[in-house]
Design an enzyme around this catalytic site. Structure first.
Site, PDB file in Angstrom:
ATOM      1  N   SER A   1       0.324  -3.153 -12.018  1.00 46.73           N
ATOM      2  CA  SER A   1      -1.126  -3.280 -12.115  1.00 46.73           C
ATOM      3  C   SER A   1      -1.778  -2.375 -13.147  1.00 46.73           C
ATOM      4  CB  SER A   1      -1.753  -3.049 -10.743  1.00 46.73           C
ATOM      5  OG  SER A   1      -1.356  -1.799 -10.217  1.00 46.73           O
TER       6      SER A   1
ATOM      7  N   GLU B   1       0.834  -1.205   0.000  1.00 45.87           N
ATOM      8  CA  GLU B   1       0.000   0.000   0.000  1.00 45.87           C
ATOM      9  C   GLU B   1       0.867   1.252   0.000  1.00 45.87           C
ATOM     10  OE1 GLU B   1      -4.005  -0.535   2.441  1.00 45.87           O
ATOM     11  OE2 GLU B   1      -2.234  -0.842   3.708  1.00 45.87           O
TER      12      GLU B   1
END
Lengths: 320, 320
Positions: A304, A204
């Site tokens: 991603s 994160e």
């Protein structure tokens, strides 16, 4: 509420075959030298719609009943999921409404509209996107397609890691960006089935570290509208499905500060010649920061997404 | 002085097989819609050393006699050829000296040194790189490996187009960046053999339009140190080999101004998710500017390189 399992990832893979791109796995001698490890980058920035999100969206939309498909879908998203739903709906001829923050990167909004989605903008600081999405669903009879907390979304998103393991064989580590945890949960299901000794690490941005705190406290933690360059990981918390999946199948969670994230993103641009967006570089940044822990190992990294608005670059350069 | 022929491109392909990357061919529905044509982008930005130059350098260096290989090579280059020679020499264990402008992008200089090349810097505005190269060759017994005017370089560089035609089949157009004309000459040889009705178009930056003027006047024209963002195409003129090859095998030459070039480069970044350097976007810019002339056709475009120093991006953004 049933948690998705690896069998659902397998079904999703069959469903998206020939529609989603089977994206490349990139490698770089220079980055390997720098990490002291063998790095395998799964290039979801090259996926349709510019991110892994298409896998989940197409999987979910293709499972709608004919009646639900006719009425259409609604979703809320910081951008990439929106594009993915807009594109999947275009391919499947399903009407779609996208609830998107008014300050989302222009390139994401334009792309969503180019795929024929109806955009409803909201104010990120004052309004709740989920509430708006639910109201639209109720009023117009639309099916809500949330960005991560949905079994078909998680299963579809897990197909990226499934392909990676198919291409590379077993890995020692897999670093996965984490917003709401859909990609991370799906990746962990794939890793458990295809490379059981692989350590799955969720990553994160430091400002949005809710899932990392959740992981370490085993209690659901939240953040409110975190300020981070990783706009795809500004989600407030894990969801009802991704919470148990992350707690059960993920081996570690870590964070990366924005300066390191942007530096890594530019390193990927310069060395891999691939445009990766800040959120998309989370896994790479964490892997490169691990040092001794990954030395000599085989490391999977999911890049991603690659949806970048080039006008943002000077602000990013100023952060390094 | 013998001009290279397609048979030399074929031999070069065999020589570099398994060493050079067989680079991908990228496509984009959005860019196809914009051009009204089917665009096939040969991704030489993903080649080893970040540009097509490796093909020619490895081909030339692998043909040296054992005695010449032991003494080593010298080359002059605005950057990508330098990296290519440095890398090819590293792989073949051949000493290499690189004469490079003092103001070459830092990323190019660093990469050259990382590959173990000895860098000799010169002042682009006062000194003549070819003269320095020849002096070093004489003094140290080194073999001069020029960046384009050499049969083995041209033949090696032509393997990129050869692979493209193998992957796509016949094309109607092929747009190729042109500096000294090595890539263009080699591409034209490949086109003539593999797709005889393909129109090969060389593309220069507007400020360095020597080859375009040469093509139209059939007389060798030159430029002196042109100011253009396309640093790979600042060469003063075509060479003694590339001049006759371009005049005989190329169908048209055109130019692109720097603003359009940079705009196209960013479009490629945003849509293909590929980092292409300004020079590398010349072919794409010209193809997108053709309008009606290419509508409905199959168009090959060589993205010749991707070596970018991200600190230059704000200056590029200011040009659009």
């Amino acid at each position: 509420m049933t948690l998705p399992a690896f069998a659902d990832v397998e079904s999703a893979a069959a469903r998206i075959a020939g529609v989603a791109h089977r994206t490349a796995v990139a490698t770089s001698r220079l980055l390997d030298d720098r990490a002291g490890a063998h790095l395998f980058f799964k290039c979801e920035n090259l996926q349709r719609g510019g991110a892994f999100k298409f896998r989940g969206a197409y999987n979910a939309l293709s499972r709608l009943s004919p009646a639900d498909a006719r009425r259409g879908v609604v979703t809320f998203s910081s951008g990439n999921h929106a594009q993915a739903v807009a594109l999947a709906g275009q391919l499947l001829d399903i009407p779609r409404v996208i609830v998107m923050p008014a300050d989302a990167p222009a390139v994401k909004r334009r792309a969503t509209e180019a795929y024929g989605g109806e955009v409803v903008a909201y104010d990120r600081s004052r309004e709740d996107r989920e509430e708006i999405g639910r109201r639209l669903a109720r009023e117009r009879g639309l099916t809500l397609v949330p960005p991560y907390d949905h079994a078909d979304i998680i299963a579809g998103q897990g197909t990226a890691a499934r392909e990676l393991f198919e291409d590379t064989g077993p890995l020692d580590f897999l670093f996965v960006p984490c917003g709401g945890g859909g990609l991370l949960s799906g990746s962990a299901l794939a890793a458990r089935a295809l490379s059981p000794s692989c350590q799955v690490v969720g990553v994160e941005p430091a400002a949005g570290d809710d899932a990392t705190r959740t992981f370490h406290t085993r209690q659901l933690q939240t953040v409110h509208n975190p300020q981070t360059v990783a706009d795809g990981a500004r989600t407030p918390s894990l969801g009802t499905l991704t919470l148990p999946l992350v707690l059960e199948h993920v081996h570690d969670m870590t964070t990366v500060d924005d300066a390191m994230l942007v530096e890594t993103m530019f390193l990927l641009w310069e060395r891999l010649k691939l445009v990766v967006e800040p959120t998309g570089a989370l896994g790479a940044a964490a892997a490169l920061a691990r040092g001794e822990a990954v030395r000599g190992t085989r490391v999977g990294i999911i890049l991603s997404g690659g949806n970048v608005d080039v006008s943002q670059i000077p602000a990013w350069l100023a952060m390094v």
